[in-house]
Design a protein around this motif. Structure first.
Motif, PDB file in Angstrom:
ATOM      1  N   ILE A  68      39.838  48.767  18.010  1.00  0.00           N
ATOM      2  CA  ILE A  68      39.434  47.407  18.381  1.00  0.00           C
ATOM      3  C   ILE A  68      40.384  46.891  19.454  1.00  0.00           C
ATOM      4  CG2 ILE A  68      39.303  45.023  17.569  1.00  0.00           C
ATOM      5  CD1 ILE A  68      38.365  46.094  14.875  1.00  0.00           C
ATOM      6  N   ALA A  69      41.699  47.144  19.240  1.00  0.00           N
ATOM      7  CA  ALA A  69      42.702  46.738  20.231  1.00  0.00           C
ATOM      8  C   ALA A  69      42.551  47.523  21.526  1.00  0.00           C
ATOM      9  CB  ALA A  69      44.108  46.921  19.659  1.00  0.00           C
ATOM     10  N   VAL A  70      42.265  48.817  21.417  1.00  0.00           N
ATOM     11  CA  VAL A  70      42.076  49.648  22.617  1.00  0.00           C
ATOM     12  C   VAL A  70      40.850  49.174  23.398  1.00  0.00           C
ATOM     13  CG1 VAL A  70      41.578  51.973  23.456  1.00  0.00           C
ATOM     14  CG2 VAL A  70      43.233  51.658  21.615  1.00  0.00           C
ATOM     15  N   PHE A  71      39.772  48.851  22.682  1.00  0.00           N
ATOM     16  CA  PHE A  71      38.559  48.344  23.343  1.00  0.00           C
ATOM     17  C   PHE A  71      38.862  47.047  24.076  1.00  0.00           C
ATOM     18  CE2 PHE A  71      34.730  45.792  23.576  1.00  0.00           C
ATOM     19  CZ  PHE A  71      33.767  46.699  24.000  1.00  0.00           C
ATOM     20  N   ASN A  72      39.595  46.149  23.427  1.00  0.00           N
ATOM     21  CA  ASN A  72      39.953  44.887  24.068  1.00  0.00           C
ATOM     22  C   ASN A  72      40.835  45.131  25.283  1.00  0.00           C
ATOM     23  OD1 ASN A  72      39.941  41.864  23.944  1.00  0.00           O
ATOM     24  ND2 ASN A  72      42.141  42.187  23.768  1.00  0.00           N
ATOM     25  N   PHE A  73      41.725  46.116  25.169  1.00  0.00           N
ATOM     26  CA  PHE A  73      42.598  46.486  26.288  1.00  0.00           C
ATOM     27  C   PHE A  73      41.767  46.926  27.486  1.00  0.00           C
ATOM     28  CE2 PHE A  73      47.049  48.545  26.814  1.00  0.00           C
ATOM     29  CZ  PHE A  73      47.254  47.769  27.940  1.00  0.00           C
ATOM     30  N   ALA A  74      40.790  47.812  27.236  1.00  0.00           N
ATOM     31  CA  ALA A  74      39.933  48.303  28.318  1.00  0.00           C
ATOM     32  C   ALA A  74      39.108  47.159  28.907  1.00  0.00           C
ATOM     33  CB  ALA A  74      39.019  49.409  27.796  1.00  0.00           C
ATOM     34  N   PHE A  75      38.618  46.269  28.049  1.00  0.00           N
ATOM     35  CA  PHE A  75      37.839  45.115  28.528  1.00  0.00           C
ATOM     36  C   PHE A  75      38.694  44.218  29.421  1.00  0.00           C
ATOM     37  CE2 PHE A  75      36.834  40.600  27.925  1.00  0.00           C
ATOM     38  CZ  PHE A  75      35.574  40.564  28.505  1.00  0.00           C
ATOM     39  N   VAL A  76      39.918  43.926  28.985  1.00  0.00           N
ATOM     40  CA  VAL A  76      40.808  43.070  29.770  1.00  0.00           C
ATOM     41  C   VAL A  76      41.140  43.724  31.107  1.00  0.00           C
ATOM     42  CG1 VAL A  76      43.127  42.072  29.867  1.00  0.00           C
ATOM     43  CG2 VAL A  76      41.779  41.873  27.783  1.00  0.00           C
ATOM     44  N   ASP A  77      41.389  45.035  31.094  1.00  0.00           N
ATOM     45  CA  ASP A  77      41.677  45.746  32.342  1.00  0.00           C
ATOM     46  C   ASP A  77      40.488  45.687  33.299  1.00  0.00           C
ATOM     47  OD1 ASP A  77      44.255  46.433  31.698  1.00  0.00           O
ATOM     48  OD2 ASP A  77      43.763  48.428  30.967  1.00  0.00           O
ATOM     49  N   LEU A  78      39.292  45.896  32.738  1.00  0.00           N
ATOM     50  CA  LEU A  78      38.077  45.844  33.556  1.00  0.00           C
ATOM     51  C   LEU A  78      37.849  44.438  34.105  1.00  0.00           C
ATOM     52  CD1 LEU A  78      35.421  47.155  34.567  1.00  0.00           C
ATOM     53  CD2 LEU A  78      34.414  46.564  32.355  1.00  0.00           C
ATOM     54  N   PHE A  79      37.973  43.447  33.253  1.00  0.00           N
ATOM     55  CA  PHE A  79      37.760  42.057  33.658  1.00  0.00           C
ATOM     56  C   PHE A  79      38.839  41.611  34.635  1.00  0.00           C
ATOM     57  CE2 PHE A  79      37.857  37.387  32.283  1.00  0.00           C
ATOM     58  CZ  PHE A  79      36.846  37.043  33.175  1.00  0.00           C
ATOM     59  N   GLY A  80      40.096  41.982  34.362  1.00  0.00           N
ATOM     60  CA  GLY A  80      41.199  41.590  35.234  1.00  0.00           C
ATOM     61  C   GLY A  80      41.095  42.206  36.614  1.00  0.00           C
ATOM     62  N   SER A  81      40.754  43.495  36.672  1.00  0.00           N
ATOM     63  CA  SER A  81      40.573  44.154  37.970  1.00  0.00           C
ATOM     64  C   SER A  81      39.439  43.518  38.753  1.00  0.00           C
ATOM     65  CB  SER A  81      40.292  45.647  37.765  1.00  0.00           C
ATOM     66  OG  SER A  81      41.397  46.292  37.184  1.00  0.00           O
ATOM     67  N   SER A  82      38.343  43.191  38.044  1.00  0.00           N
ATOM     68  CA  SER A  82      37.187  42.597  38.715  1.00  0.00           C
ATOM     69  C   SER A  82      37.474  41.164  39.163  1.00  0.00           C
ATOM     70  CB  SER A  82      35.977  42.614  37.775  1.00  0.00           C
ATOM     71  OG  SER A  82      35.630  43.944  37.444  1.00  0.00           O
ATOM     72  N   ALA A  83      38.374  40.477  38.452  1.00  0.00           N
ATOM     73  CA  ALA A  83      38.737  39.116  38.858  1.00  0.00           C
ATOM     74  C   ALA A  83      39.654  39.132  40.068  1.00  0.00           C
ATOM     75  CB  ALA A  83      39.423  38.390  37.697  1.00  0.00           C
ATOM     76  N   LEU A  84      40.519  40.145  40.166  1.00  0.00           N
ATOM     77  CA  LEU A  84      41.551  40.149  41.197  1.00  0.00           C
ATOM     78  C   LEU A  84      41.158  40.912  42.461  1.00  0.00           C
ATOM     79  CD1 LEU A  84      44.480  39.555  42.107  1.00  0.00           C
ATOM     80  CD2 LEU A  84      45.155  41.653  40.916  1.00  0.00           C
ATOM     81  N   VAL A  85      40.742  42.169  42.316  1.00  0.00           N
ATOM     82  CA  VAL A  85      40.638  43.058  43.477  1.00  0.00           C
ATOM     83  C   VAL A  85      39.507  42.690  44.438  1.00  0.00           C
ATOM     84  CG1 VAL A  85      40.385  45.457  44.243  1.00  0.00           C
ATOM     85  CG2 VAL A  85      41.710  44.930  42.185  1.00  0.00           C
ATOM     86  N   PRO A  86      38.261  42.461  43.985  1.00  0.00           N
ATOM     87  CA  PRO A  86      37.204  42.128  44.963  1.00  0.00           C
ATOM     88  C   PRO A  86      37.554  40.911  45.821  1.00  0.00           C
ATOM     89  CG  PRO A  86      36.221  42.670  42.857  1.00  0.00           C
ATOM     90  CD  PRO A  86      37.703  42.567  42.619  1.00  0.00           C
ATOM     91  N   LYS A  87      38.100  39.877  45.194  1.00  0.00           N
ATOM     92  CA  LYS A  87      38.470  38.688  45.968  1.00  0.00           C
ATOM     93  C   LYS A  87      39.636  38.990  46.903  1.00  0.00           C
ATOM     94  CE  LYS A  87      38.128  34.438  47.203  1.00  0.00           C
ATOM     95  NZ  LYS A  87      36.957  34.012  48.001  1.00  0.00           N
ATOM     96  N   LEU A  88      40.583  39.809  46.428  1.00  0.00           N
ATOM     97  CA  LEU A  88      41.714  40.196  47.278  1.00  0.00           C
ATOM     98  C   LEU A  88      41.227  40.937  48.515  1.00  0.00           C
ATOM     99  CD1 LEU A  88      45.033  41.710  45.953  1.00  0.00           C
ATOM    100  CD2 LEU A  88      43.913  42.700  47.937  1.00  0.00           C
ATOM    101  N   LEU A  89      40.293  41.877  48.335  1.00  0.00           N
ATOM    102  CA  LEU A  89      39.743  42.615  49.471  1.00  0.00           C
ATOM    103  C   LEU A  89      38.950  41.696  50.397  1.00  0.00           C
ATOM    104  CD1 LEU A  89      38.558  45.883  47.676  1.00  0.00           C
ATOM    105  CD2 LEU A  89      40.550  45.608  49.150  1.00  0.00           C
ATOM    106  N   ASP A  90      38.225  40.751  49.805  1.00  0.00           N
ATOM    107  CA  ASP A  90      37.460  39.799  50.617  1.00  0.00           C
ATOM    108  C   ASP A  90      38.391  38.946  51.480  1.00  0.00           C
ATOM    109  OD1 ASP A  90      35.037  38.264  51.360  1.00  0.00           O
ATOM    110  OD2 ASP A  90      36.037  36.671  50.242  1.00  0.00           O
ATOM    111  N   ILE A  91      39.513  38.521  50.903  1.00  0.00           N
ATOM    112  CA  ILE A  91      40.454  37.666  51.634  1.00  0.00           C
ATOM    113  C   ILE A  91      41.076  38.404  52.804  1.00  0.00           C
ATOM    114  CG2 ILE A  91      42.685  36.470  51.482  1.00  0.00           C
ATOM    115  CD1 ILE A  91      41.949  35.796  48.560  1.00  0.00           C
TER     116      ILE A  91
END
Length: 327
Positions: A68-91
């Motif tokens: 359950i913790a590992v799943f949440n870890f993967a979800f946070v990594d996926l969500f965090g990368s998607s929140a940060l990187v696309p906008k960073l590349l756009d900027i």
């Protein structure tokens, strides 16, 4: 100015800019190659974490508190990368360096929330390893599905509450001078230092945040492994020690990936060039989500066996379908 900012209960008009300018990576030589690298890191992060989440969902044997913790870890990594990187590349890649005020605060909220949850997830996994090794006979009683879900939910509530406070304090700042943020995203420290009224509350929370999000989790994890090491030293055979330690290798690798770059960067912050510091901090935010699924797939025996089982079931189903078609 102090009187202007001290009357928190009165009607005050705060001067909010129409936009902030993100300038952190502009002017760095050959930085476009770094953008290409970030793009591939992001793609691998998305694919890897999606695969880990899919494996845990599909394999009923992995429906344990640890995963359950590992799943949440993967979800946070996926969500965090998607929140940060696309906008960073756009900027930086498309030169969209001007980001509206409200969008910048939203960007900050999601990035900081995910970065904070990553370290707290390491605490949850550390506690799981501590209970599994120190209290193996009571592990299933102490670390239940309900307990792990409650622990992770409490982490989410805590982090979201703290980040609402962080953003709320920023909205009480006035910006009447520069709006240039010398970072790769809407960085809290860079924003509040641009204010032209008293930013003491934001400064205080910027001091507390590393304590709550970095140092306290790291201290808990270190003491957990010191206790685990002490307990393993009492085990009679070397084989049992090695077997117990192998269950911790994936988690220890993740701890090193997250905390070592942060500690090195902040220790040498005054000695390295600002451009190098920005690159290092961006890598600290972006690189771990790519490595986490790779580490778990390669170093965790349960996931490797799960992949084999799922692959075997898929192959057998294809063979059955072909046989049915031939008949």
């Amino acid at each position: 100015m102090n009187l202007f900012n001290s009357a928190l209960g009165k009607n005050i008009t705060f001067v909010h800019p129409a936009y902030f300018e993100i300038s952190g990576l502009f002017g760095i030589p050959n930085v476009k190659y770094y953008y290409v690298f970030l793009f591939f890191v992001y793609v691998i992060s998305v694919l890897g974490n999606t695969v880990v989440m899919a494996i845990i969902i599909l394999d009923h044997d992995l429906r344990t508190p640890k995963y359950i913790a590992v799943f949440n870890f993967a979800f946070v990594d996926l969500f965090g990368s998607s929140a940060l990187v696309p906008k960073l590349l756009d900027i930086f890649l498309f030169n969209h360096r001007y980001i509206p005020y409200n969008d910048c605060l939203t960007y900050l909220f999601f990035c900081y929330t995910c970065l904070s949850m990553q370290t707290l997830n390491l605490v949850a996994l550390s506690y799981d390893r501590l209970m599994a090794i120190i209290f193996p006979l009571h592990y299933q009683v102490r670390v239940t599905h309900r307990f792990m879900l409650s622990l992770i939910a409490s982490f989410w509530v805590f982090v979201i509450t703290v980040m609402f406070i962080v953003v709320g304090l920023l909205t009480r700042l006035s910006f009447c001078k520069s709006v240039v943020i010398n970072s790769y995203f809407c960085d809290h420290g860079q924003i509040y230092r641009l204010a032209c009224n008293d930013y003491t509350p934001s400064f205080v929370i910027s001091v507390l945040l590393p304590l709550l999000i970095i140092w306290l989790p790291l201290i808990f994890i270190l003491f957990s492994y010191l206790y685990i090491g002490y307990a393993l030293s009492k085990v009679a055979t070397l084989r049992e020690r090695v077997k117990a330690f192998k269950t911790c290798t994936a988690h220890l690798s993740l701890v090193a990936i997250y905390f070592l770059p942060i500690l090195i960067t902040f220790t040498l912050m005054e000695k390295i060039h600002p451009n190098a510091r920005i690159i290092n901090l961006s890598l600290t935010s972006i690189f771990p989500p790519m490595l986490n699924p790779i580490i778990y797939v390669l170093q965790t025996q349960e996931i490797k066996e799960s992949v084999k089982r799922l692959f075997k079931i898929r192959v057998q189903s294809k063979i059955t379908v072909k046989k049915g078609t031939i008949m």
